[in-house]
Design an enzyme around this catalytic site. Structure first.
Site, PDB file in Angstrom:
ATOM      1  CG  HIS A  28      50.852  51.299  39.782  1.00  0.00           C
ATOM      2  ND1 HIS A  28      51.329  51.960  38.675  1.00  0.00           N
ATOM      3  CD2 HIS A  28      49.508  51.156  39.575  1.00  0.00           C
ATOM      4  CE1 HIS A  28      50.330  52.188  37.828  1.00  0.00           C
ATOM      5  NE2 HIS A  28      49.231  51.715  38.355  1.00  0.00           N
ATOM      6  CG  ASP A  29      48.643  52.194  45.874  1.00  0.00           C
ATOM      7  OD1 ASP A  29      47.910  52.092  44.875  1.00  0.00           O
ATOM      8  OD2 ASP A  29      48.331  51.790  47.001  1.00  0.00           O
ATOM      9  NE  ARG A  68      41.445  46.504  45.981  1.00  0.00           N
ATOM     10  CZ  ARG A  68      41.705  47.639  45.370  1.00  0.00           C
ATOM     11  NH1 ARG A  68      42.012  47.643  44.089  1.00  0.00           N
ATOM     12  NH2 ARG A  68      41.659  48.766  46.005  1.00  0.00           N
ATOM     13  CG  ASP A  87      54.684  51.825  39.013  1.00  0.00           C
ATOM     14  OD1 ASP A  87      54.394  50.621  39.048  1.00  0.00           O
ATOM     15  OD2 ASP A  87      53.974  52.687  38.464  1.00  0.00           O
ATOM     16  CB  SER A 101      47.332  53.498  36.470  1.00  0.00           C
ATOM     17  OG  SER A 101      47.301  52.117  36.379  1.00  0.00           O
TER      18      SER A 101
END
Lengths: 370, 370
Positions: free
Chosen positions: A345-346, A210, A312, A140
């Site tokens: 994405h994680d 968040r 992602d 990232s």
């Protein structure tokens, strides 16, 4: 490590004296050619691997990847994790004292960029006696730093491992960052970034920021698999199971997101959040070349491993392929893997056998062979 | 139109007396069989078509679709637009006076569902002397109402036109709604939903909610095409063109989003936003059938047109296909078009020749032929 020489930032501002928090794993060999620098993403730190004594829950954020016998084997490599300038985990940042005023920097901390972070990291390597890195790696935003290393210090990087990253943010990426920033900045407890002086924290804004971020880290698929439309608790009084409330938690996904927001607002600094999302927005090596990424990457000398994850949607595989193409245009040696993983994405932080195997194989077959 | 008989809501609560704002276009024929009910989505109203006298900018939200000689031809059809209960555009909602207390409902307005809206709309049709609709139509949340009509009043609907819709929200959809709601509810000016009593409006929260919503209405592609990474204004003092600020507007997409948020917070009611997003969350006709949409749609008697847009990631084509499949399982007559459009979810409101042609063709060849 303390640095007394001022650092001129990309903006033109100068940061006069600063410290960088860092950790190392393994041993630097006599030839000083086994160093691997690991760059962190938005909310991580220099604590990349291992567990602090007596704190079993203090696992480093890439502990599944890095350690003795792991994909990045610290029996062989000397791994360095470094916290970036502007962060809130030990390196100089907005919560620290501005020597010019004697009080906390707060919103006056200068805007830092990916390029500034890399420049500061290079000074750390100088101090550690490391001329050339065996590899620089990151996922990232960390991948952006790895890419920037190959441009700012082409001769100091043998391999760059760029995971789930992009050559710049799309308009949608910037849009999500901007909403998160507005949530923070418009929180009445933000006080123009000087909440410290008022003894408060803009927790509401941080929570919202968040929650937004978290949605973009996950895929729709994995959210459906993990939470779907499951309710937090069935209410026997109504056949539908619904409570019919706009403010109470009704679905499990809501409970999860609120929990993530609460946790984050306990430990993350709001000014750091603004700085780091801006660093993401600004990164764009092709910008100075009229948007021509191939021209921008002509300076690189490293060999590359790129990896992306099929679900992602924040930094989609197509963005990694743009980098691969620009490197191939320049006849660079590039390996590229698109990993079919459901986690969005994680995924770059998670344990996946094919992913871990890929990194292991690259480090064993390429990085370890000079 | 004023209704004095109380309406029992899905939650079990009762709304004793209410009014519905509505508009009609064209003429109801003698057989009363040319009525088309148009259901609105999140932030729209009963003002579906036409322009108010002396207000050239007051175009109805589906004015490109509905009017004399248009796809839904008001020379032939009697079109009805109705504002939903809980809204802030004329029908009874949180800003109105709760007769039980003599002051504004605010957060005490009962939670309303898609099913409740349809029940209220049916009473309006009763009052207008319309037994059976030639068609009920809507996009997004409006499509959910159209679908619900075919379940709640199967015999009263000849055709249902369901555009850019879904059989329920995914976890990701709920997640975005929840972040928007939290932004509103945690705004200190929200006052538990009774901001009216304090003479303030939770504008900060509404702005954030709208910015989040807006991102999900557009596609990544159209955002890149429209804004990309363009800066709002080039600053000659720095070669990069960046201002290096975390709070100032730097990119055009930021300026656009802030403007959308500001505009929305001027005219939309925060309690209505909570109610409408909850109605979206709750809608799930398959829920009472253990998630079996085919079983849920067995009650339908209407003929259907479904349409979706290729780049709509909020209500993706796959969600429309779920409805199509469940209808086909029940041997219903279904037409389905997946329109290749770059505009994301917003496409259902925009002028696209293939889309407008599709609706025209369906109304001419199917709806107009009894």
């Amino acid at each position: 490590m303390r640095f007394d020489a001022p650092l001129t930032l990309q903006s033109g501002a100068s940061l006069g004296g600063y410290q960088l928090a860092y950790e190392t794993y393994g041993t630097l060999n006599a030839a000083c050619d086994n160093a691997v620098l690991v760059c962190h993403a938005l909310n991580a730190s220099h604590h990349v691997a291992g567990v602090y004594e007596g704190q079993p829950k203090s696992e480093g954020w890439w502990n599944n990847m890095i350690g003795p016998g792991k994909s990045v084997d610290t029996n062989r490599f000397f791994v360095i994790g470094v916290n970036n300038l502007g962060s809130c985990f030990g390196s100089t940042g907005p919560k620290d004292v501005n020597p010019a005023t004697g009080s906390a920097w707060g919103a006056d901390f200068p805007v830092v960029t990916v390029e500034d972070w890399v420049a500061a990291q290079a000074r750390l390597l100088d101090a550690l006696g490391i001329g050339q890195l065996a590899a620089v790696m990151g996922g990232s935003l960390g991948g952006m730093q790895a890419l920037s290393w190959t441009l700012q210090f082409p001769e100091r990087v043998r391999h760059a491992v760029v995971i789930a990253s992009a050559p710049n943010l799309t308009a949608e990426n910037i849009a999500f960052n901007e909403v998160a920033r507005r949530a923070i900045v418009t929180d009445p407890d933000f006080h123009g970034g000087h909440y410290g002086r008022h003894g408060v924290l803009p927790r509401r804004g941080l929570r919202i920021a968040r929650m937004i971020g978290h949605i973009t880290y996950l895929s729709d698929d994995v959210m459906n698999a993990k939470f779907g439309r499951a309710l937090r608790e069935a209410v026997a009084s109504h056949a539908s199971g619904y409570k019919f409330s706009t403010q109470d938690i009704e679905f499990q996904i809501e409970s999860y997101l609120r929990h993530q927001g609460d946790k984050f607002s306990d430990y993350f600094d709001a000014n750091t959040y603004l700085l780091i999302t801006r660093a993401l927005d600004y990164f764009d090596p092709a910008r100075a070349f009229g948007g021509d990424l191939t021209a921008a990457l002509a300076r690189t000398r490293a060999r590359f491993l790129l990896a992306s994850f099929s679900t992602d949607w924040r930094f989609s595989p197509a963005r990694s392929r743009e980098i691969v193409k620009a490197l191939l245009d320049n006849r660079r040696e590039v390996s590229y893997a698109e990993i079919d993983a459901p986690h969005g994405h994680d995924a770059f932080l998670l344990d996946d056998a094919r992913y871990m195997g890929l990194i292991r194989s690259y480090f064993e077959s390429k990085v370890a062979q000079p």
